[in-house]
Write a protein that holds these residues in place. Structure first.
Motif, PDB file in Angstrom:
ATOM      1  N   SER A 198       0.827  -1.202   0.000  1.00  0.00           N
ATOM      2  CA  SER A 198       0.000   0.000   0.000  1.00  0.00           C
ATOM      3  C   SER A 198       0.865   1.258   0.000  1.00  0.00           C
ATOM      4  N   GLY A 199       1.921   1.248   0.808  1.00  0.00           N
ATOM      5  CA  GLY A 199       2.816   2.401   0.868  1.00  0.00           C
ATOM      6  C   GLY A 199       3.525   2.647  -0.450  1.00  0.00           C
ATOM      7  N   TYR A 200       3.953   1.568  -1.092  1.00  0.00           N
ATOM      8  CA  TYR A 200       4.614   1.699  -2.397  1.00  0.00           C
ATOM      9  C   TYR A 200       3.655   2.276  -3.431  1.00  0.00           C
ATOM     10  N   PHE A 201       2.397   1.807  -3.404  1.00  0.00           N
ATOM     11  CA  PHE A 201       1.396   2.299  -4.354  1.00  0.00           C
ATOM     12  C   PHE A 201       1.119   3.786  -4.131  1.00  0.00           C
ATOM     13  N   VAL A 202       0.969   4.180  -2.873  1.00  0.00           N
ATOM     14  CA  VAL A 202       0.710   5.591  -2.561  1.00  0.00           C
ATOM     15  C   VAL A 202       1.885   6.456  -2.991  1.00  0.00           C
ATOM     16  N   ASP A 203       3.095   5.978  -2.738  1.00  0.00           N
ATOM     17  CA  ASP A 203       4.292   6.739  -3.079  1.00  0.00           C
ATOM     18  C   ASP A 203       4.430   6.912  -4.586  1.00  0.00           C
ATOM     19  N   ARG A 204       4.063   5.881  -5.333  1.00  0.00           N
ATOM     20  CA  ARG A 204       4.210   5.923  -6.791  1.00  0.00           C
ATOM     21  C   ARG A 204       3.097   6.722  -7.472  1.00  0.00           C
ATOM     22  N   THR A 205       1.887   6.600  -6.962  1.00  0.00           N
ATOM     23  CA  THR A 205       0.740   7.230  -7.635  1.00  0.00           C
ATOM     24  C   THR A 205       0.325   8.558  -7.015  1.00  0.00           C
ATOM     25  N   GLY A 206       0.644   8.752  -5.743  1.00  0.00           N
ATOM     26  CA  GLY A 206       0.216   9.975  -5.060  1.00  0.00           C
ATOM     27  C   GLY A 206      -1.271   9.986  -4.739  1.00  0.00           C
ATOM     28  N   LYS A 207      -1.923   8.828  -4.797  1.00  0.00           N
ATOM     29  CA  LYS A 207      -3.367   8.752  -4.548  1.00  0.00           C
ATOM     30  C   LYS A 207      -3.628   8.358  -3.091  1.00  0.00           C
ATOM     31  N   GLU A 208      -3.301   9.314  -2.205  1.00  0.00           N
ATOM     32  CA  GLU A 208      -3.481   9.017  -0.778  1.00  0.00           C
ATOM     33  C   GLU A 208      -4.951   8.867  -0.406  1.00  0.00           C
ATOM     34  N   TRP A 209      -5.790   9.765  -0.932  1.00  0.00           N
ATOM     35  CA  TRP A 209      -7.195   9.769  -0.513  1.00  0.00           C
ATOM     36  C   TRP A 209      -7.960   8.507  -0.922  1.00  0.00           C
ATOM     37  N   PRO A 210      -7.894   8.077  -2.190  1.00  0.00           N
ATOM     38  CA  PRO A 210      -8.633   6.857  -2.558  1.00  0.00           C
ATOM     39  C   PRO A 210      -8.226   5.641  -1.732  1.00  0.00           C
ATOM     40  N   VAL A 211      -6.915   5.505  -1.502  1.00  0.00           N
ATOM     41  CA  VAL A 211      -6.422   4.365  -0.734  1.00  0.00           C
ATOM     42  C   VAL A 211      -6.884   4.455   0.718  1.00  0.00           C
ATOM     43  N   THR A 212      -6.805   5.655   1.287  1.00  0.00           N
ATOM     44  CA  THR A 212      -7.204   5.846   2.687  1.00  0.00           C
ATOM     45  C   THR A 212      -8.702   5.603   2.874  1.00  0.00           C
ATOM     46  N   ILE A 213      -9.502   6.124   1.966  1.00  0.00           N
ATOM     47  CA  ILE A 213     -10.955   5.929   2.056  1.00  0.00           C
ATOM     48  C   ILE A 213     -11.316   4.456   1.921  1.00  0.00           C
ATOM     49  N   LEU A 214     -10.643   3.746   1.003  1.00  0.00           N
ATOM     50  CA  LEU A 214     -10.882   2.312   0.852  1.00  0.00           C
ATOM     51  C   LEU A 214     -10.548   1.570   2.144  1.00  0.00           C
ATOM     52  N   GLY A 215      -9.425   1.937   2.754  1.00  0.00           N
ATOM     53  CA  GLY A 215      -9.024   1.294   3.996  1.00  0.00           C
ATOM     54  C   GLY A 215     -10.022   1.514   5.121  1.00  0.00           C
ATOM     55  N   TYR A 216     -10.538   2.748   5.218  1.00  0.00           N
ATOM     56  CA  TYR A 216     -11.533   3.031   6.255  1.00  0.00           C
ATOM     57  C   TYR A 216     -12.884   2.390   5.942  1.00  0.00           C
ATOM     58  N   ALA A 217     -13.193   2.247   4.669  1.00  0.00           N
ATOM     59  CA  ALA A 217     -14.455   1.601   4.285  1.00  0.00           C
ATOM     60  C   ALA A 217     -14.492   0.143   4.747  1.00  0.00           C
ATOM     61  N   LEU A 218     -13.314  -0.483   4.826  1.00  0.00           N
ATOM     62  CA  LEU A 218     -13.245  -1.869   5.277  1.00  0.00           C
ATOM     63  C   LEU A 218     -13.534  -2.013   6.771  1.00  0.00           C
ATOM     64  N   LEU A 219     -13.674  -0.879   7.474  1.00  0.00           N
ATOM     65  CA  LEU A 219     -14.123  -0.928   8.870  1.00  0.00           C
ATOM     66  C   LEU A 219     -15.527  -1.530   8.984  1.00  0.00           C
ATOM     67  N   LEU A 220     -16.271  -1.480   7.894  1.00  0.00           N
ATOM     68  CA  LEU A 220     -17.623  -2.049   7.897  1.00  0.00           C
ATOM     69  C   LEU A 220     -17.608  -3.558   8.133  1.00  0.00           C
ATOM     70  N   SER A 221     -16.442  -4.175   7.965  1.00  0.00           N
ATOM     71  CA  SER A 221     -16.345  -5.611   8.218  1.00  0.00           C
ATOM     72  C   SER A 221     -16.540  -5.934   9.699  1.00  0.00           C
ATOM     73  N   VAL A 222     -16.305  -4.943  10.586  1.00  0.00           N
ATOM     74  CA  VAL A 222     -16.509  -5.184  12.024  1.00  0.00           C
ATOM     75  C   VAL A 222     -17.994  -5.368  12.355  1.00  0.00           C
ATOM     76  N   PRO A 223     -18.872  -4.414  11.992  1.00  0.00           N
ATOM     77  CA  PRO A 223     -20.298  -4.667  12.263  1.00  0.00           C
ATOM     78  C   PRO A 223     -20.863  -5.833  11.459  1.00  0.00           C
ATOM     79  N   LEU A 224     -20.259  -6.131  10.315  1.00  0.00           N
ATOM     80  CA  LEU A 224     -20.734  -7.269   9.523  1.00  0.00           C
ATOM     81  C   LEU A 224     -20.480  -8.599  10.223  1.00  0.00           C
ATOM     82  N   LEU A 225     -19.570  -8.594  11.209  1.00  0.00           N
ATOM     83  CA  LEU A 225     -19.359  -9.806  12.011  1.00  0.00           C
ATOM     84  C   LEU A 225     -20.647 -10.223  12.720  1.00  0.00           C
ATOM     85  N   GLY A 226     -21.497  -9.235  13.004  1.00  0.00           N
ATOM     86  CA  GLY A 226     -22.766  -9.527  13.662  1.00  0.00           C
ATOM     87  C   GLY A 226     -23.749 -10.269  12.776  1.00  0.00           C
TER      88      GLY A 226
END
Length: 199
Positions: free
Chosen positions: A16-44
């Protein structure tokens, strides 16, 4: 699965760090990572341990995906208050979240008496977190503009357009690896306590 999730959570940061460094797309990667927080309530909503295991891995993977992009943007945002102080605030808030999160879950578990309801209740903080991240993206679309002056600090040597990792970086990475390799986290301990293998 817990051990593999921790391994995945640390290893994938390099990708992930290499991709961000090469593309400069911090926001899309960060938002995707935070979106995966939904996996916690999905455990229910999981009905088998295999589905639950997938959600646990997704949560760890989400942290690995968002961490490099988040840190990169913070390095720009903290220039006004001092990089060390800014990251200190981040760690303090992070530890506060590590305390409040389980308390919220325990509160929901106490009210309902079931783990599933407790996980479902975590949908509220997960959605709030994602909403705040999206709001930050709208407010500050280009974090680099937060810096008055961008000071180049070369952390790797560049030879023939290829990054050659320095000896210090390799030694530091090995130190982190051997520090974590013997780490036993609570899910593994709790499993053995449950099976009465530690006493």
């Amino acid at each position: 699965m817990t051990g593999f999730g921790e391994f995945l959570g640390y290893t994938f940061r390099l990708i992930s760090g290499y991709f961000v460094d090469r593309t400069g797309k911090e926001w899309p990667v960060t938002i995707l990572g935070y979106a995966l927080l939904l996996s916690v309530p999905l455990l229910g909503f999981s009905t088998t341990w295999k589905v639950a295991a997938i959600f646990v891995l997704c949560e760890r993977l989400g942290k690995a995906i968002r961490s490099p992009g988040k840190s990169s943007m913070l390095s720009h945002a903290t220039k006004h208050v001092g990089t060390g102080f800014g990251f200190g605030i981040l760690e303090a808030i992070d530890q506060l979240g590590a305390l409040v999160g389980p308390l919220i879950f325990t509160f929901a578990l106490t009210l309902t008496g079931t783990y599933k309801a407790g996980f479902k209740f975590m949908l509220i903080p997960a959605l709030l977190t994602i909403a705040f991240v999206i709001y930050a993206r709208i407010t500050v679309p280009n974090p680099k503009e937060l810096e008055d002056e961008i000071k180049s600090q070369t952390k790797v040597e560049i030879k023939d357009n290829k990054a050659v990792y320095t000896k210090k970086f390799i030694n530091y990475s090995l130190f982190i690896f051997f520090s974590i390799v013997g780490f036993v986290n609570f899910p593994i301990l709790s499993y053995h306590f449950l099976n009465k293998k530690l006493y």
